[in-house]
Design a protein around this motif. Sequence first.
Motif, PDB file in Angstrom:
ATOM      1  N   LEU A 247       0.826  -1.225   0.000  1.00 20.33           N
ATOM      2  CA  LEU A 247       0.000   0.000   0.000  1.00 20.33           C
ATOM      3  C   LEU A 247       0.854   1.267   0.000  1.00 20.33           C
ATOM      4  O   LEU A 247       0.340   2.362  -0.234  1.00 20.33           O
ATOM      5  N   GLU A 248       2.137   1.137   0.306  1.00 17.30           N
ATOM      6  CA  GLU A 248       2.920   2.335   0.629  1.00 17.30           C
ATOM      7  C   GLU A 248       3.261   3.237  -0.546  1.00 17.30           C
ATOM      8  O   GLU A 248       3.424   4.432  -0.377  1.00 17.30           O
ATOM      9  N   GLY A 249       3.422   2.671  -1.741  1.00 20.65           N
ATOM     10  CA  GLY A 249       3.671   3.542  -2.892  1.00 20.65           C
ATOM     11  C   GLY A 249       2.332   3.848  -3.530  1.00 20.65           C
ATOM     12  O   GLY A 249       1.588   4.718  -3.104  1.00 20.65           O
ATOM     13  N   LYS A 250       2.029   3.043  -4.570  1.00 25.36           N
ATOM     14  CA  LYS A 250       0.729   3.173  -5.238  1.00 25.36           C
ATOM     15  C   LYS A 250       0.220   1.748  -5.358  1.00 25.36           C
ATOM     16  O   LYS A 250       0.925   0.872  -5.885  1.00 25.36           O
ATOM     17  N   LEU A 251      -0.982   1.492  -4.845  1.00 27.65           N
ATOM     18  CA  LEU A 251      -1.458   0.102  -4.793  1.00 27.65           C
ATOM     19  C   LEU A 251      -1.772  -0.420  -6.193  1.00 27.65           C
ATOM     20  O   LEU A 251      -2.510   0.222  -6.948  1.00 27.65           O
ATOM     21  N   ALA A 252      -1.209  -1.588  -6.522  1.00 28.90           N
ATOM     22  CA  ALA A 252      -1.459  -2.213  -7.827  1.00 28.90           C
ATOM     23  C   ALA A 252      -2.969  -2.417  -7.996  1.00 28.90           C
ATOM     24  O   ALA A 252      -3.659  -2.799  -7.049  1.00 28.90           O
ATOM     25  N   PRO A 253      -3.488  -2.142  -9.215  1.00 31.15           N
ATOM     26  CA  PRO A 253      -4.946  -2.007  -9.394  1.00 31.15           C
ATOM     27  C   PRO A 253      -5.786  -3.200  -8.954  1.00 31.15           C
ATOM     28  O   PRO A 253      -6.876  -3.017  -8.409  1.00 31.15           O
ATOM     29  N   ASN A 254      -5.320  -4.439  -9.170  1.00 31.68           N
ATOM     30  CA  ASN A 254      -6.170  -5.598  -8.844  1.00 31.68           C
ATOM     31  C   ASN A 254      -5.670  -6.383  -7.636  1.00 31.68           C
ATOM     32  O   ASN A 254      -6.112  -7.507  -7.402  1.00 31.68           O
ATOM     33  N   ALA A 255      -4.743  -5.793  -6.891  1.00 26.97           N
ATOM     34  CA  ALA A 255      -4.081  -6.554  -5.829  1.00 26.97           C
ATOM     35  C   ALA A 255      -4.995  -6.823  -4.642  1.00 26.97           C
ATOM     36  O   ALA A 255      -5.849  -6.012  -4.287  1.00 26.97           O
TER      37      ALA A 255
END
Length: 280
Positions: A129-137
Amino acid sequence: LAYAAARHITVIPEIEMPGHSAEVLHAYPELLCQHAGKQNTDFCVGNEQTFLFLENVLKEVMKVFPSKYIHIGGDEASRKAWKTCPRCQQRMKEEKLTTVAELQSYLTERIERFLNRHGRILIGWDEILEGKLAPNAVVMSWRGEKGGIEAAKAGHDVIMTPGRYCYLDHYQDFPPSQPKAFGSYMPLEQCYSFDPACRLPDSIANHVLGVQGNLWTEQVETMSHCEYMLYPRLFAIAENGWSNSKTDFADFRRRALHMQDVWVSRGYHPFDLRKEIGER
Ligand code: ACM
Ligand code: ZN
């Protein structure tokens, strides 16, 4: 896998990246950052060979494991060497990334696209979550419930496994009375007190896929010790997961004692709840 499948259990493999990869980097030191210190256990994210390696490993893993989900770890990367590695710095410049957390997100998103192309869904620990959350993670929340709640509110599926309630490597009774365990304390009652839905409204709680109990085995060398750490706390984790109207702890404890006796009669080695010293 066949044994598990016959019992309606899906085994989900976890392949750690970009941290916790000391064993890989020992065998493939070329995947370390340039000028990486001795303690470094992170892949170099600036190096294309890292992606080639990880994708090849994941291809093999997907051949073996039919699970819809693949866990890629993501926890506890130090991200330290990335700050000075010329390749990582170059990657950050090219991708217009300003923090090393975003560099980890670059890796996670790229691996997610790879897994999605193969029809699989990525799970990662809440550090993703710390950078940019991968879209489908799917986010696995271990450092408390906060990460899971944040991800669920953003519309992501989550799995709850906060350390305070779900870590089976922690002591389950007054530590001096117990075999060596990880230096924290999770007695049965505390474990049972967890609400995986975190009192969220249904529209958000519906994103909680379930719970996980973690038994890391640094201190666990035999199967009987493993059973001792699992039971009876695993009964509590299971009930936390499947019951939406849990009973009081006294009632649960009575049933856990019964299950303990069943387990002993079948040759397992649970912790003896009758001898519990309890909260200190
Ligand atoms: C973890 O316990 N490092 C996920
Ligand atoms: Zn690097």
